[in-house]
Design a protein around this motif. Sequence first.
Motif, PDB file in Angstrom:
ATOM      1  N   TYR A  12      87.830  74.563  12.607  1.00 22.46           N
ATOM      2  CA  TYR A  12      86.470  75.053  12.799  1.00 22.46           C
ATOM      3  C   TYR A  12      85.844  75.504  11.483  1.00 22.46           C
ATOM      4  O   TYR A  12      86.513  76.031  10.600  1.00 22.46           O
ATOM      5  CB  TYR A  12      86.431  76.207  13.801  1.00 22.46           C
ATOM      6  CG  TYR A  12      86.879  75.849  15.196  1.00 22.46           C
ATOM      7  CD1 TYR A  12      86.572  74.617  15.754  1.00 22.46           C
ATOM      8  CD2 TYR A  12      87.612  76.736  15.958  1.00 22.46           C
ATOM      9  CE1 TYR A  12      86.981  74.288  17.041  1.00 22.46           C
ATOM     10  CE2 TYR A  12      88.023  76.421  17.250  1.00 22.46           C
ATOM     11  CZ  TYR A  12      87.704  75.194  17.782  1.00 22.46           C
ATOM     12  OH  TYR A  12      88.103  74.871  19.048  1.00 22.46           O
ATOM     13  N   SER A  13      84.548  75.356  11.416  1.00 27.09           N
ATOM     14  CA  SER A  13      83.792  75.758  10.229  1.00 27.09           C
ATOM     15  C   SER A  13      83.820  77.275  10.064  1.00 27.09           C
ATOM     16  O   SER A  13      83.577  78.020  11.020  1.00 27.09           O
ATOM     17  CB  SER A  13      82.338  75.289  10.380  1.00 27.09           C
ATOM     18  OG  SER A  13      81.500  75.940   9.468  1.00 27.09           O
ATOM     19  N   ARG A  60      81.032  78.724  12.541  1.00 30.13           N
ATOM     20  CA  ARG A  60      81.634  79.136  13.798  1.00 30.13           C
ATOM     21  C   ARG A  60      82.528  80.368  13.679  1.00 30.13           C
ATOM     22  O   ARG A  60      82.307  81.354  14.370  1.00 30.13           O
ATOM     23  CB  ARG A  60      82.443  77.980  14.382  1.00 30.13           C
ATOM     24  CG  ARG A  60      82.962  78.276  15.763  1.00 30.13           C
ATOM     25  CD  ARG A  60      83.669  77.101  16.372  1.00 30.13           C
ATOM     26  NE  ARG A  60      82.715  76.121  16.841  1.00 30.13           N
ATOM     27  CZ  ARG A  60      82.893  75.352  17.904  1.00 30.13           C
ATOM     28  NH1 ARG A  60      83.996  75.435  18.593  1.00 30.13           N
ATOM     29  NH2 ARG A  60      81.992  74.477  18.256  1.00 30.13           N
ATOM     30  N   THR A  96      86.077  81.159  19.979  1.00 29.88           N
ATOM     31  CA  THR A  96      85.716  80.142  18.984  1.00 29.88           C
ATOM     32  C   THR A  96      85.759  78.744  19.580  1.00 29.88           C
ATOM     33  O   THR A  96      85.059  77.854  19.111  1.00 29.88           O
ATOM     34  CB  THR A  96      86.638  80.189  17.745  1.00 29.88           C
ATOM     35  OG1 THR A  96      87.983  79.963  18.143  1.00 29.88           O
ATOM     36  CG2 THR A  96      86.503  81.500  17.023  1.00 29.88           C
TER      37      THR A  96
END
Length: 179
Positions: free
Chosen positions: A106-107, A111, A138
């Motif tokens: 995930y970024s 995020r 998340t």
Amino acid sequence: MLTAKPERVREIVACAEGLGVPRGSGMFRAALQAVSPLNEEKIATKLECLKKTFRWSDAQVSHAVSKAPGLLRKPKEALRHRSKFLISDVGLEPAYIAHRPVILYYSMEGRLRPRYYVLKFLKVNGLLDQNRDYYNTTALSEMAFVEKFICPHKESAPDLAEDYATICKGELPTNFRFT
């Protein structure tokens, strides 16, 4: 891989299986993609990097890579950045991350960090009725996260939606308070 020599294809398949990803699993294709540009020495170096960066045991590294083989393609600096944030700031245990390695895909700015700040804000201000699992928050889609954690607090935290949008742009809003 289609243009590779048969010996190289066999090596790539053996490396993917060596990561603990069975041929019949849905992750096998991802494992092939992860190891195809790497030789055994580079794979060993990447595994050692994961072990040191996340303070994982050999078993935890194996488990994480078998669930998320793309970790072998992540740059060291990106992994260090995520490790520092997830372990030091969020307070996650290394074993927790090893069993949910997808969280590392995930970024950070889009995020992980924004959702952490929203959860922290809600907890500090008594707006979160129970302790939420960070990974589960998340993993939610953007729409589901907003519906579950932003919309219910429109009256009690009217700036939360705007603050969340600001955080997602990589800026820390000035009116975001943890009081």
